[in-house]
Design a protein around this motif. Structure first.
Motif, PDB file in Angstrom:
ATOM      1  N   LEU A   1       0.838  -1.204   0.000  1.00 50.57           N
ATOM      2  CA  LEU A   1       0.000   0.000   0.000  1.00 50.57           C
ATOM      3  C   LEU A   1       0.874   1.256   0.000  1.00 50.57           C
ATOM      4  CD1 LEU A   1      -2.814  -1.148   2.473  1.00 50.57           C
ATOM      5  CD2 LEU A   1      -3.012  -0.875  -0.024  1.00 50.57           C
ATOM      6  N   ALA A   2       1.975   1.209   0.739  1.00 48.60           N
ATOM      7  CA  ALA A   2       2.892   2.361   0.748  1.00 48.60           C
ATOM      8  C   ALA A   2       3.485   2.578  -0.645  1.00 48.60           C
ATOM      9  CB  ALA A   2       4.011   2.137   1.773  1.00 48.60           C
ATOM     10  N   LYS A   3       3.886   1.488  -1.311  1.00 50.03           N
ATOM     11  CA  LYS A   3       4.376   1.623  -2.693  1.00 50.03           C
ATOM     12  C   LYS A   3       3.286   2.205  -3.584  1.00 50.03           C
ATOM     13  CE  LYS A   3       5.932  -2.753  -2.775  1.00 50.03           C
ATOM     14  NZ  LYS A   3       6.200  -4.045  -3.437  1.00 50.03           N
ATOM     15  N   SER A   4       2.075   1.699  -3.415  1.00 49.16           N
ATOM     16  CA  SER A   4       0.958   2.146  -4.258  1.00 49.16           C
ATOM     17  C   SER A   4       0.683   3.639  -4.077  1.00 49.16           C
ATOM     18  CB  SER A   4      -0.290   1.328  -3.939  1.00 49.16           C
ATOM     19  OG  SER A   4      -0.038  -0.047  -4.179  1.00 49.16           O
ATOM     20  N   ILE A   5       0.787   4.113  -2.847  1.00 50.93           N
ATOM     21  CA  ILE A   5       0.573   5.545  -2.588  1.00 50.93           C
ATOM     22  C   ILE A   5       1.616   6.368  -3.340  1.00 50.93           C
ATOM     23  CG2 ILE A   5       0.696   7.321  -0.774  1.00 50.93           C
ATOM     24  CD1 ILE A   5      -0.578   5.171   1.135  1.00 50.93           C
ATOM     25  N   SER A   6       2.872   5.939  -3.303  1.00 51.65           N
ATOM     26  CA  SER A   6       3.930   6.662  -4.041  1.00 51.65           C
ATOM     27  C   SER A   6       3.687   6.629  -5.547  1.00 51.65           C
ATOM     28  CB  SER A   6       5.309   6.043  -3.751  1.00 51.65           C
ATOM     29  OG  SER A   6       5.959   6.720  -2.695  1.00 51.65           O
ATOM     30  N   ILE A   7       3.272   5.479  -6.037  1.00 49.50           N
ATOM     31  CA  ILE A   7       3.048   5.315  -7.477  1.00 49.50           C
ATOM     32  C   ILE A   7       1.909   6.232  -7.946  1.00 49.50           C
ATOM     33  CG2 ILE A   7       2.206   3.670  -9.224  1.00 49.50           C
ATOM     34  CD1 ILE A   7       3.720   1.487  -7.423  1.00 49.50           C
ATOM     35  N   GLU A   8       0.818   6.237  -7.201  1.00 51.93           N
ATOM     36  CA  GLU A   8      -0.316   7.079  -7.586  1.00 51.93           C
ATOM     37  C   GLU A   8       0.004   8.565  -7.383  1.00 51.93           C
ATOM     38  OE1 GLU A   8      -2.718   5.934  -9.212  1.00 51.93           O
ATOM     39  OE2 GLU A   8      -2.579   3.791  -8.830  1.00 51.93           O
ATOM     40  N   ALA A   9       0.775   8.877  -6.355  1.00 53.16           N
ATOM     41  CA  ALA A   9       1.179  10.276  -6.134  1.00 53.16           C
ATOM     42  C   ALA A   9       1.968  10.789  -7.336  1.00 53.16           C
ATOM     43  CB  ALA A   9       2.014  10.395  -4.857  1.00 53.16           C
TER      44      ALA A   9
ATOM     45  N   ASP B   1      -8.888  15.405 -14.425  1.00 57.30           N
ATOM     46  CA  ASP B   1      -7.762  14.475 -14.303  1.00 57.30           C
ATOM     47  C   ASP B   1      -7.139  14.550 -12.910  1.00 57.30           C
ATOM     48  OD1 ASP B   1      -8.115  13.730 -16.922  1.00 57.30           O
ATOM     49  OD2 ASP B   1      -6.542  15.027 -17.717  1.00 57.30           O
ATOM     50  N   ILE B   2      -7.005  15.769 -12.401  1.00 59.25           N
ATOM     51  CA  ILE B   2      -6.420  15.925 -11.063  1.00 59.25           C
ATOM     52  C   ILE B   2      -7.284  15.193 -10.035  1.00 59.25           C
ATOM     53  CG2 ILE B   2      -5.563  17.571  -9.342  1.00 59.25           C
ATOM     54  CD1 ILE B   2      -5.398  19.702 -11.424  1.00 59.25           C
ATOM     55  N   LYS B   3      -8.589  15.360 -10.169  1.00 54.75           N
ATOM     56  CA  LYS B   3      -9.495  14.706  -9.216  1.00 54.75           C
ATOM     57  C   LYS B   3      -9.346  13.184  -9.257  1.00 54.75           C
ATOM     58  CE  LYS B   3     -12.858  18.450  -9.394  1.00 54.75           C
ATOM     59  NZ  LYS B   3     -14.156  18.916  -9.930  1.00 54.75           N
ATOM     60  N   GLU B   4      -9.248  12.651 -10.468  1.00 54.58           N
ATOM     61  CA  GLU B   4      -9.125  11.181 -10.598  1.00 54.58           C
ATOM     62  C   GLU B   4      -7.825  10.657  -9.975  1.00 54.58           C
ATOM     63  OE1 GLU B   4     -10.206   8.544 -13.488  1.00 54.58           O
ATOM     64  OE2 GLU B   4     -11.531   9.865 -14.628  1.00 54.58           O
ATOM     65  N   GLU B   5      -6.733  11.360 -10.254  1.00 56.52           N
ATOM     66  CA  GLU B   5      -5.454  10.877  -9.710  1.00 56.52           C
ATOM     67  C   GLU B   5      -5.391  11.075  -8.200  1.00 56.52           C
ATOM     68  OE1 GLU B   5      -3.666   9.031 -11.374  1.00 56.52           O
ATOM     69  OE2 GLU B   5      -4.224   9.488 -13.444  1.00 56.52           O
ATOM     70  N   LEU B   6      -5.925  12.204  -7.735  1.00 59.54           N
ATOM     71  CA  LEU B   6      -5.979  12.426  -6.287  1.00 59.54           C
ATOM     72  C   LEU B   6      -6.831  11.344  -5.622  1.00 59.54           C
ATOM     73  CD1 LEU B   6      -5.431  14.064  -3.747  1.00 59.54           C
ATOM     74  CD2 LEU B   6      -7.275  15.619  -4.400  1.00 59.54           C
ATOM     75  N   ALA B   7      -7.916  10.962  -6.280  1.00 62.42           N
ATOM     76  CA  ALA B   7      -8.778   9.904  -5.737  1.00 62.42           C
ATOM     77  C   ALA B   7      -7.999   8.599  -5.562  1.00 62.42           C
ATOM     78  CB  ALA B   7      -9.985   9.684  -6.650  1.00 62.42           C
ATOM     79  N   ASP B   8      -7.119   8.297  -6.512  1.00 64.24           N
ATOM     80  CA  ASP B   8      -6.325   7.067  -6.394  1.00 64.24           C
ATOM     81  C   ASP B   8      -5.390   7.115  -5.192  1.00 64.24           C
ATOM     82  OD1 ASP B   8      -7.480   5.908  -8.626  1.00 64.24           O
ATOM     83  OD2 ASP B   8      -5.939   6.623 -10.011  1.00 64.24           O
ATOM     84  N   VAL B   9      -4.750   8.269  -4.997  1.00 64.00           N
ATOM     85  CA  VAL B   9      -3.877   8.391  -3.820  1.00 64.00           C
ATOM     86  C   VAL B   9      -4.702   8.222  -2.548  1.00 64.00           C
ATOM     87  CG1 VAL B   9      -2.154   9.798  -2.628  1.00 64.00           C
ATOM     88  CG2 VAL B   9      -2.457  10.082  -5.096  1.00 64.00           C
ATOM     89  N   LEU B  10      -5.819   8.933  -2.491  1.00 60.22           N
ATOM     90  CA  LEU B  10      -6.677   8.867  -1.304  1.00 60.22           C
ATOM     91  C   LEU B  10      -7.165   7.441  -1.027  1.00 60.22           C
ATOM     92  CD1 LEU B  10      -8.733  12.151  -1.715  1.00 60.22           C
ATOM     93  CD2 LEU B  10      -7.541  11.471   0.386  1.00 60.22           C
ATOM     94  N   THR B  11      -7.517   6.724  -2.094  1.00 60.08           N
ATOM     95  CA  THR B  11      -8.023   5.358  -1.931  1.00 60.08           C
ATOM     96  C   THR B  11      -7.000   4.477  -1.200  1.00 60.08           C
ATOM     97  OG1 THR B  11      -9.396   5.537  -3.912  1.00 60.08           O
ATOM     98  CG2 THR B  11      -8.781   3.300  -3.200  1.00 60.08           C
ATOM     99  N   TYR B  12      -5.756   4.523  -1.674  1.00 58.77           N
ATOM    100  CA  TYR B  12      -4.737   3.704  -1.003  1.00 58.77           C
ATOM    101  C   TYR B  12      -4.437   4.219   0.403  1.00 58.77           C
ATOM    102  CZ  TYR B  12      -3.835   0.951  -5.223  1.00 58.77           C
ATOM    103  OH  TYR B  12      -3.952   0.095  -6.284  1.00 58.77           O
ATOM    104  N   CYS B  13      -4.522   5.529   0.599  1.00 55.65           N
ATOM    105  CA  CYS B  13      -4.328   6.081   1.951  1.00 55.65           C
ATOM    106  C   CYS B  13      -5.426   5.584   2.896  1.00 55.65           C
ATOM    107  CB  CYS B  13      -4.347   7.609   1.920  1.00 55.65           C
ATOM    108  SG  CYS B  13      -2.864   8.372   1.245  1.00 55.65           S
TER     109      CYS B  13
END
Lengths: 106, 106, 106, 106
Positions: free
Chosen positions: B28-36, B53-65
């Motif tokens: 999950l930590a790797k995934s947060i970095s990757i999505e960030a 696009d910003i919202k979608e990518e931010l959503a991915d970071v938030l999901t893993y967080c």
């Protein structure tokens, strides 16, 4: 407490320090990457023994994510839910169950 | 809707795909970095025109967080608030107002 | 072939596309993080079977690193060697042998 | 001095500390991301005044890149050149000149 109240407190913290000038979407995006890497650093050579450190670094990532969501006029929860709907379609249960493959390789 | 309900939906999504096996704290930590970094990529050469696009990518970071917070048995809101208390002490208003310097250089 | 010749070829590639205008140190730093995360993505859920992918992603990180070194008027080799001298002092063999601890925790 | 000699010195440094055990491809990939973010941190709120810091952080990224290239049995220069050939084809001069668009949006 919902994220709305937390974001209100973050905004108060930022306003009282006059830091909003630094919080452009781009600077917040950089900050999210930087803090994400500090979280990752805890796992650089293996798993950390202290989950307190993980919590603190995760909190830093979340803080910048909340600030960016707020800049975009969205709640973190709404962003996650909307993306979840998209991801659910990209990864149908029957095709993705038990697999870590990307949707275009399912 | 609070993050609790959102996390419940995320857990349901994950469970139905049998993906919990992949969601170690380290992954999950790797995934947060990757999505960030995917979020950062939108700002690679300047600012993006499309905030969707910003919202979608931010959503991915938030999901893993959110998933990592849940793994640690904590709510995202509580993590942010607890860290805010620490940061408030490290950055007293009178010393940090209007400055982007790190606390050890104030 | 040394990195000097490689950097000359990179500069030619960049100049012919008129891309130097995008290559500020900040944009190159962002690009290095972005490409580093694409490399990391290969290890998101485990180890990749195909080392060809690793080579390609590593090449992207190296490319931006070479371009940034060149912007700073330094050769990559010199930068690495100079830092190695510093690191060797921070991590004396007798204290750091077999340990992955950070220098301030040795 | 070419990267071959530099890598030989890095390997000596690593071997004398018995650190090779930590340098799996995955750990090196994580390390590259972590160091890339430390470089990015210098640009978090603007551009740094001191290029010495940039050089040091860039050196850390390069060091782990050199170690990973060596693990893969490749020279950094060869990796960069091979990828440059691929990228040159993806970005023909006439289509990409003066544009920062991705190849699939040219």
């Amino acid at each position: 407490m919902g994220s709305e109240e937390v974001i209100a407190k973050l905004k108060e913290f930022v306003a009282s320090r006059d830091w909003d000038q630094f919080h452009t979407p781009e600077n917040l995006a950089k900050s999210i990457s930087i803090e994400a890497a500090e979280l990752l650093e805890l796992f650089q050579w293996g798993s950390p023994s202290d989950s307190g450190d993980i919590k603190e670094e995760l909190a830093d990532v979340l803080t910048y994510c909340f600030l960016l969501a707020n800049k975009l006029g969205e709640s973190p929860e709404k962003l996650v839910l909307e993306k979840l709907a998209v991801t659910s379609t990209k990864y149908p249960i029957e095709k993705s169950k038990g697999s870590s493959a990307k949707y275009d390789q399912l």
